[in-house]
Design a protein around this motif. Structure first.
Motif, PDB file in Angstrom:
ATOM      1  N   GLY A   1       0.806  -1.217   0.000  1.00 50.88           N
ATOM      2  CA  GLY A   1       0.000   0.000   0.000  1.00 50.88           C
ATOM      3  C   GLY A   1       0.835   1.262   0.000  1.00 50.88           C
ATOM      4  O   GLY A   1       0.461   2.269  -0.607  1.00 50.88           O
ATOM      5  N   THR A   2       1.979   1.226   0.669  1.00 50.92           N
ATOM      6  CA  THR A   2       2.876   2.389   0.719  1.00 50.92           C
ATOM      7  C   THR A   2       3.515   2.633  -0.634  1.00 50.92           C
ATOM      8  O   THR A   2       3.579   3.771  -1.112  1.00 50.92           O
ATOM      9  CB  THR A   2       3.958   2.183   1.788  1.00 50.92           C
ATOM     10  N   VAL A   3       3.992   1.557  -1.272  1.00 49.36           N
ATOM     11  CA  VAL A   3       4.584   1.687  -2.608  1.00 49.36           C
ATOM     12  C   VAL A   3       3.506   2.090  -3.603  1.00 49.36           C
ATOM     13  O   VAL A   3       3.705   2.942  -4.465  1.00 49.36           O
ATOM     14  CB  VAL A   3       5.264   0.369  -3.035  1.00 49.36           C
ATOM     15  N   GLY A   4       2.337   1.461  -3.489  1.00 46.10           N
ATOM     16  CA  GLY A   4       1.205   1.804  -4.336  1.00 46.10           C
ATOM     17  C   GLY A   4       1.322   1.246  -5.737  1.00 46.10           C
ATOM     18  O   GLY A   4       1.865   0.152  -5.945  1.00 46.10           O
ATOM     19  N   GLY A   5       0.845   2.024  -6.711  1.00 43.55           N
ATOM     20  CA  GLY A   5       0.840   1.538  -8.081  1.00 43.55           C
ATOM     21  C   GLY A   5       0.000   0.282  -8.205  1.00 43.55           C
ATOM     22  O   GLY A   5      -1.117   0.212  -7.696  1.00 43.55           O
ATOM     23  N   LEU A   6       0.573  -0.727  -8.866  1.00 43.68           N
ATOM     24  CA  LEU A   6      -0.128  -1.988  -9.083  1.00 43.68           C
ATOM     25  C   LEU A   6       0.271  -3.058  -8.076  1.00 43.68           C
ATOM     26  O   LEU A   6      -0.214  -4.194  -8.165  1.00 43.68           O
ATOM     27  CB  LEU A   6       0.125  -2.475 -10.510  1.00 43.68           C
ATOM     28  N   LEU A   7       1.117  -2.704  -7.091  1.00 39.68           N
ATOM     29  CA  LEU A   7       1.515  -3.709  -6.091  1.00 39.68           C
ATOM     30  C   LEU A   7       0.332  -4.234  -5.282  1.00 39.68           C
ATOM     31  O   LEU A   7       0.260  -5.441  -5.007  1.00 39.68           O
ATOM     32  CB  LEU A   7       2.587  -3.152  -5.146  1.00 39.68           C
ATOM     33  N   PRO A   8      -0.639  -3.389  -4.876  1.00 39.97           N
ATOM     34  CA  PRO A   8      -1.801  -3.952  -4.186  1.00 39.97           C
ATOM     35  C   PRO A   8      -2.571  -4.957  -5.043  1.00 39.97           C
ATOM     36  O   PRO A   8      -3.070  -5.963  -4.525  1.00 39.97           O
ATOM     37  CB  PRO A   8      -2.653  -2.714  -3.866  1.00 39.97           C
ATOM     38  N   ALA A   9      -2.650  -4.716  -6.352  1.00 38.31           N
ATOM     39  CA  ALA A   9      -3.315  -5.675  -7.250  1.00 38.31           C
ATOM     40  C   ALA A   9      -2.550  -6.980  -7.286  1.00 38.31           C
ATOM     41  O   ALA A   9      -3.146  -8.066  -7.295  1.00 38.31           O
ATOM     42  CB  ALA A   9      -3.429  -5.086  -8.662  1.00 38.31           C
ATOM     43  N   VAL A  10      -1.232  -6.904  -7.296  1.00 39.67           N
ATOM     44  CA  VAL A  10      -0.381  -8.100  -7.275  1.00 39.67           C
ATOM     45  C   VAL A  10      -0.589  -8.865  -5.970  1.00 39.67           C
ATOM     46  O   VAL A  10      -0.748 -10.095  -5.975  1.00 39.67           O
ATOM     47  CB  VAL A  10       1.106  -7.701  -7.449  1.00 39.67           C
ATOM     48  N   PHE A  11      -0.598  -8.155  -4.863  1.00 39.33           N
ATOM     49  CA  PHE A  11      -0.815  -8.760  -3.544  1.00 39.33           C
ATOM     50  C   PHE A  11      -2.134  -9.532  -3.526  1.00 39.33           C
ATOM     51  O   PHE A  11      -2.190 -10.701  -3.128  1.00 39.33           O
ATOM     52  CB  PHE A  11      -0.820  -7.649  -2.487  1.00 39.33           C
ATOM     53  N   ASN A  12      -3.203  -8.886  -3.980  1.00 45.82           N
ATOM     54  CA  ASN A  12      -4.528  -9.491  -3.923  1.00 45.82           C
ATOM     55  C   ASN A  12      -4.650 -10.688  -4.864  1.00 45.82           C
ATOM     56  O   ASN A  12      -5.191 -11.732  -4.490  1.00 45.82           O
ATOM     57  CB  ASN A  12      -5.587  -8.444  -4.278  1.00 45.82           C
ATOM     58  N   ALA A  13      -4.155 -10.553  -6.093  1.00 46.61           N
ATOM     59  CA  ALA A  13      -4.282 -11.636  -7.072  1.00 46.61           C
ATOM     60  C   ALA A  13      -3.477 -12.860  -6.650  1.00 46.61           C
ATOM     61  O   ALA A  13      -3.946 -14.007  -6.786  1.00 46.61           O
ATOM     62  CB  ALA A  13      -3.836 -11.159  -8.449  1.00 46.61           C
ATOM     63  N   ALA A  14      -2.272 -12.642  -6.148  1.00 48.77           N
ATOM     64  CA  ALA A  14      -1.458 -13.768  -5.681  1.00 48.77           C
ATOM     65  C   ALA A  14      -2.169 -14.494  -4.544  1.00 48.77           C
ATOM     66  O   ALA A  14      -2.195 -15.736  -4.492  1.00 48.77           O
ATOM     67  CB  ALA A  14      -0.087 -13.267  -5.226  1.00 48.77           C
TER      68      ALA A  14
END
Length: 403
Positions: free
Chosen positions: A327-340
């Motif tokens: 969440g701090t980095v943002g961008g598409l990392l939250p999407a990666v977290f959730n999909a994984a």
């Protein structure tokens, strides 16, 4: 004076959807259900809901169930004693785009998005385009498409349905934005509260599905056991309220009566407390900012009780800190977290990976996700990040060797 609000319920046969329809049925002067959307796995229930609320239209994402749904509608009409000609068949949308077609075709005041997983993102964006208030129970759509969703939302258009974020929204009425010091997310701790990391290795699916407080779907229940759900909620709180991730705390509160808190710069902390019942935050979201009388039971104060709070064990449950990083980095990392996570939960439910491998694998996927730190340009960017994350999770997960 209250006016009747028209509502679309997306995910009507799920836990949130059925409780939302119950709220509407108890408050017909406040809400009219204009349309329903569901996957289509339970045509009989969907038909019963459609007739009970006399909806204008229904969306099912599985096109193969249309005939079953029509049959179920006629059967339900007969059971209700409708004579031929008294029953108006709702319009039916079917297929992958059925939900967004429903949103476009049936103008309403409120769209309740209770769809599961990131499939809720396109409907979330479509609902925001219409100008309707979006009662968001589908946290994954905000997490996966955060920048897109925030850019599409007008001030006050996004209203949370999660009990924790509803609690925060209510507590935040007690001060101005610049007076907020920290947000505090409460967590029940799940079924494994107090266990050390090494005691979680051989957790079974049955163990993980035994949530101590809430009755939810399998994905959310497993997410609560791993504390991934709390990590997702941290990201959601950051996006909803604009508070940095490092100023959002998570505290374990086993009684699940205090649903979350806001601490202000003068040292005051405001909390929202009520017995666990999703009908309260659902009713608030549907009629925000108004309260719906009798939505749920209140706390009882004439009997001795105790509420306890304890720090989260981030060694045994590292998911929250991983989510804080994403969440701090943002961008598409939250999407990666959730999909994984979605891939790993499915692998665990089918007994193809261990409980502890869920979060361990998410961490490995995030470590390899430097290319997804940028903001999404469009929906295709989000889908590409999710596809990459799912493939990477499937490649790197530790399998148990069980079929």
């Amino acid at each position: 004076m209250n006016t009747t609000r028209t509502v679309l319920v997306l995910g009507s046969t799920g836990s949130i959807g059925t409780q939302a329809l119950d709220v509407a049925a108890r408050n017909t002067d406040r809400f009219r259900i204009a349309g329903l959307a569901a996957g289509g796995s339970d045509p009989a229930l969907l038909a019963a809901q459609a007739l009970a609320h006399q909806v204008d239209a229904i969306a099912v994402t599985r096109p193969t169930v249309v005939e079953d749904l029509q049959l179920a509608l006629y059967t339900e009409a007969q059971q209700r004693g409708y004579a031929r000609g008294e029953f108006r068949l709702p319009r039916i949308f079917a297929g992958a785009d059925a939900v967004t077609e429903l949103i476009a075709a049936v103008p309403v005041d409120v769209v309740l998005n209770g769809l599961p997983g990131s499939q809720g993102l396109a409907p979330t964006l479509r609902a925001l385009e219409t100008g309707a208030k979006l009662a968001l129970a589908n946290k994954e759509s905000l997490i996966a498409g955060g920048p897109l969703v925030l850019a599409a939302a007008k001030p006050g258009q996004l209203v949370p349905v999660d009990s924790e974020h509803s609690a925060m929204a209510q507590a935040l009425r007690g001060g101005r934005a610049e007076e907020v010091d920290r947000l505090v997310l409460t967590a029940s701790g799940g079924p494994f509260r107090g266990r050390a990391r090494e005691a979680l290795t051989d957790v079974t699916v049955e163990d993980a599905l035994a949530h101590p407080t809430w009755s939810m779907g399998k994905l959310v229940t497993i997410n609560s056991a791993t504390l991934v759900n709390k990590g997702l909620e941290l990201i959601e709180a950051h996006l909803l309220f604009g508070v940095p991730c490092d100023r959002i705390d998570v505290v374990v509160h086993p009684q699940s009566v205090v649903h979350s808190m806001a601490t202000f710069t003068d040292g005051s902390t405001l909390a929202q407390a009520s017995p666990p019942d999703m009908r309260l935050p659902i009713s608030m979201a549907l009629d925000w900012p108004n309260r719906v009388p009798g939505a749920a039971s209140a706390c009882v104060w004439d009997k001795a009780t105790a509420w306890t709070f304890e720090p989260l064990d981030s060694v045994a449950f590292p998911a929250v800190e991983l989510a804080r990083h994403a969440g701090t980095v943002g961008g598409l990392l939250p999407a990666v977290f959730n999909a994984a996570n979605e891939v790993l939960v499915e692998a665990f439910l089918t007994q193809n990976t261990r409980f502890t491998s869920i979060v361990d694998t998410i961490e490995r996927v995030l470590q390899a996700a430097d290319g997804w730190r940028r903001d999404p340009r469009d929906l295709e960017d989000v889908f590409a990040a999710e596809e990459w994350a799912r493939a990477r999770a499937a490649e790197t997960t530790e399998t148990t060797g069980r079929n």
